[in-house]
Design an enzyme around this catalytic site. Structure first.
Site, mmCIF file in Angstrom:
data_model
loop_
_atom_site.group_PDB
_atom_site.id
_atom_site.type_symbol
_atom_site.label_atom_id
_atom_site.label_comp_id
_atom_site.label_asym_id
_atom_site.label_seq_id
_atom_site.Cartn_x
_atom_site.Cartn_y
_atom_site.Cartn_z
ATOM 1 N N PHE A 1 -4.354 -69.216 -0.624
ATOM 2 C CA PHE A 1 -3.407 -68.504 -1.487
ATOM 3 C C PHE A 1 -1.989 -68.802 -0.977
ATOM 4 C CE2 PHE A 1 -1.024 -64.816 -3.044
ATOM 5 C CZ PHE A 1 -1.390 -64.853 -4.376
ATOM 6 N N ASP B 1 -8.156 -63.760 5.878
ATOM 7 C CA ASP B 1 -7.573 -62.991 4.783
ATOM 8 C C ASP B 1 -8.743 -62.515 3.920
ATOM 9 O OD1 ASP B 1 -6.464 -62.096 2.391
ATOM 10 O OD2 ASP B 1 -4.875 -63.601 2.372
ATOM 11 N N TYR C 1 -5.234 -53.176 -3.434
ATOM 12 C CA TYR C 1 -5.182 -52.963 -4.894
ATOM 13 C C TYR C 1 -6.215 -53.756 -5.679
ATOM 14 C CZ TYR C 1 -2.182 -57.090 -4.169
ATOM 15 O OH TYR C 1 -1.690 -58.288 -3.748
ATOM 16 N N LYS C 2 -7.027 -54.556 -4.997
ATOM 17 C CA LYS C 2 -8.021 -55.348 -5.732
ATOM 18 C C LYS C 2 -9.340 -54.571 -5.783
ATOM 19 C CE LYS C 2 -5.970 -59.740 -4.215
ATOM 20 N NZ LYS C 2 -5.441 -60.300 -5.451
ATOM 21 N N ARG D 1 -10.382 -67.163 -14.692
ATOM 22 C CA ARG D 1 -11.007 -66.490 -13.554
ATOM 23 C C ARG D 1 -11.578 -65.149 -14.008
ATOM 24 N NH1 ARG D 1 -7.699 -64.718 -8.179
ATOM 25 N NH2 ARG D 1 -6.718 -63.328 -9.691
HETATM 26 C C1 LIG Z 1 -5.770 -64.367 -0.733
HETATM 27 C C2 LIG Z 1 -4.603 -63.505 -1.048
HETATM 28 N N1 LIG Z 1 -3.793 -63.111 -0.058
HETATM 29 C C3 LIG Z 1 -2.716 -62.316 -0.315
HETATM 30 C C4 LIG Z 1 -2.444 -61.909 -1.611
HETATM 31 C C5 LIG Z 1 -1.267 -61.067 -1.970
HETATM 32 O O1 LIG Z 1 -0.538 -60.569 -0.964
HETATM 33 P P1 LIG Z 1 0.531 -59.406 -1.253
HETATM 34 O O2 LIG Z 1 -0.243 -58.151 -1.495
HETATM 35 O O3 LIG Z 1 1.377 -59.383 -0.058
HETATM 36 O O4 LIG Z 1 1.278 -59.750 -2.499
HETATM 37 C C6 LIG Z 1 -3.275 -62.303 -2.644
HETATM 38 C C7 LIG Z 1 -2.966 -61.846 -4.018
HETATM 39 O O5 LIG Z 1 -3.633 -62.080 -4.952
HETATM 40 C C8 LIG Z 1 -4.371 -63.130 -2.362
HETATM 41 O O6 LIG Z 1 -5.164 -63.531 -3.342
#
Ligand SMILES: Cc1ncc(COP(=O)(O)O)c(C=O)c1O
Length: 415
Positions: free
Chosen positions: A129, A200, A225-226, A374
């Site tokens: 990402f 991550d 939030y996911k 997706r």
């Molecule tokens: C793998 C991954 N890391 C990090 C993030 C987002 O990070 P942040 O919450 O700091 O915007 C996402 C967002 O979709 C993601 O898919």
């Protein structure tokens, strides 16, 4: 022998025997909408508005500043962190809710580089990402010309782990393909070469079964939030294995990570344990919303969730084979369930307008540039018939060529 065709009746039967089916009613889902985007923004638990109202009206409105003590605001990051720790297979005291995933990546990279001061390479995959790569780039830039982000193709990662690598930073489930790394194997490989392992878990926490302690993981970050259904912009979490706590001198050494914040000492002294990874005043209302989502998830069996997630995504793939064969889609996610997170991605040259037409017809997935549709599968609130209806709708849109309408070609800022 050709496989028997799947029918809507088969999906209804699966829903009748679904042991997680009661959870659907705990979420506020709009009528006539199939939500396959819980991997981007999770659905709202029905209990969230009342809890948020309580925090706003009682704790903030009446309690005012006293609520830091009387309503436990001061320990909220740790309290929710402990709960998320149970979901990710951490031991007590290793998980904290704080900041955003991006900020936590910076913090965890700084830990790794402190623990391996003689090494200069952050190893990651080029398909990670973007924020992960951007943060690593920024960190390398900050540290000067000897530090370097090495971003390689996924299949080159394992071979590139050597004694020069300070930290291997990977996203456990790839955001664009849904492919899942073997956490224990890669962590072991990193350790065999003396590197720190940073995962991550943005697309893993609350979606796949995780065992961070068992896999001997060093560091991790993830989103609230996911799949954790914590609300838009919910605070993120971080994990630091206990064995590293005493070695961590936080780069973002804010007063919330101080051993005694209200002593107002001029010098920084890190708090014991995971608390030192906190930085500044946390967003209490957002934390309250996140806790509702996490509590709900803790009620469900993790094994059952994974079993259903695999069943839903496998059903989607089978139905795509059965109904979409003529329309030029390519399956991007692994067919092998053990290598897949909780999403399925299809590529198509007209992915953007196709997804817009699908959304207009009440099936929400998302688009990831350049050509990916997706679909996320959240076992707590999705039914098997939703998967059936979604694929049927996609097939109908392709059949009618509705996606060619001009209104679906217009690009939006957020995809
Ligand atoms: C793998 C991954 N890391 C990090 C993030 C987002 O990070 P942040 O919450 O700091 O915007 C996402 C967002 O979709 C993601 O898919």
């Amino acid at each position: 022998m050709p496989r028997a065709k799947i029918t809507r009746g088969d999906c209804e039967a699966l829903d009748r025997s679904d042991r997680l089916s009661a959870f659907r009613d705990r979420f506020a889902l709009p009528e006539n909408l199939i939500y396959l985007d819980g991997n981007s923004l999770g659905a709202m638990p029905k209990a969230a508005p009342a809890r948020i109202a309580e925090v706003v009206e009682q704790e903030w409105g009446n309690g005012l500043v006293r609520s830091w003590n009387i309503h436990g605001w001061a320990g909220l990051q740790q309290r929710i962190g402990e709960k998320i720790g149970r979901l990710i297979g951490a031991r007590p005291g290793e998980t904290l809710v704080a900041d955003s995933t991006s900020v936590n990546l910076f913090k965890m990279l700084s830990v790794a580089l402190q623990v391996r001061p003689d090494r200069r390479i952050i190893l990651s995959e080029s398909s990670n990402f973007p924020t992960d790569l951007y943060i690593a780039e920024g960190m390398a830039h900050l540290l000067g010309k000897h530090h370097q982000l090495r971003a390689l193709a996924s299949d080159a990662i394992e071979g590139a782990i050597d004694e020069h690598v300070a930290v291997v930073m990977l996203t456990h489930v790839n955001y664009r393909t849904g492919r899942m790394w073997d956490m224990a194997r890669i962590t072991e490989r990193a350790h065999a070469h003396g590197a720190i392992m940073l995962w991550d878990l943005a697309h893993s926490a609350g979606a796949v079964k995780l065992a961070l302690h068992e896999a001997d993981v060093d560091l991790a970050v993830g989103c609230g939030y996911k799949y954790l259904n914590g609300g838009p912009g919910a605070p993120a979490f971080l994990f630091i294995a206990e064995r590293l706590h005493a070695l961590v001198s936080p780069a973002l050494s804010g007063w919330f990570g101080h051993a005694d914040p209200f002593a107002f000492e001029p010098g920084y002294r890190p708090a014991p344990g995971i608390a030192r990874a906190a930085v500044g005043t946390p967003p209490i209302i957002s934390l309250a919303a996140l806790e509702v989502g996490v509590d709900l998830m803790l009620e469900a069996s993790q094994d059952e969730m994974r079993r259903k997630s695999v069943a839903l995504s496998s059903l989607f793939i089978d139905l795509a084979d059965q109904l979409l064969g003529a329309f030029g889609f390519t399956l991007v996610s692994p067919r092998e369930a053990a290598q897949r997170g909780s999403q399925v991605c299809l590529s198509h040259p007209s992915a953007w307008p196709t997804m817009q037409a699908l959304i207009a017809h009440g099936v929400i997935g998302d688009f990831r540039a350049p050509d990916i549709l997706r679909f996320g599968f959240t076992p707590l609130y999705l039914r098997y018939v939703d998967v059936w209806d979604a694929v049927m709708m996609l097939s109908a849109i392709m059949e009618s060529r509705e996606w060619t309408h001009a209104k679906y070609q217009v690009k939006a800022a957020v995809t």
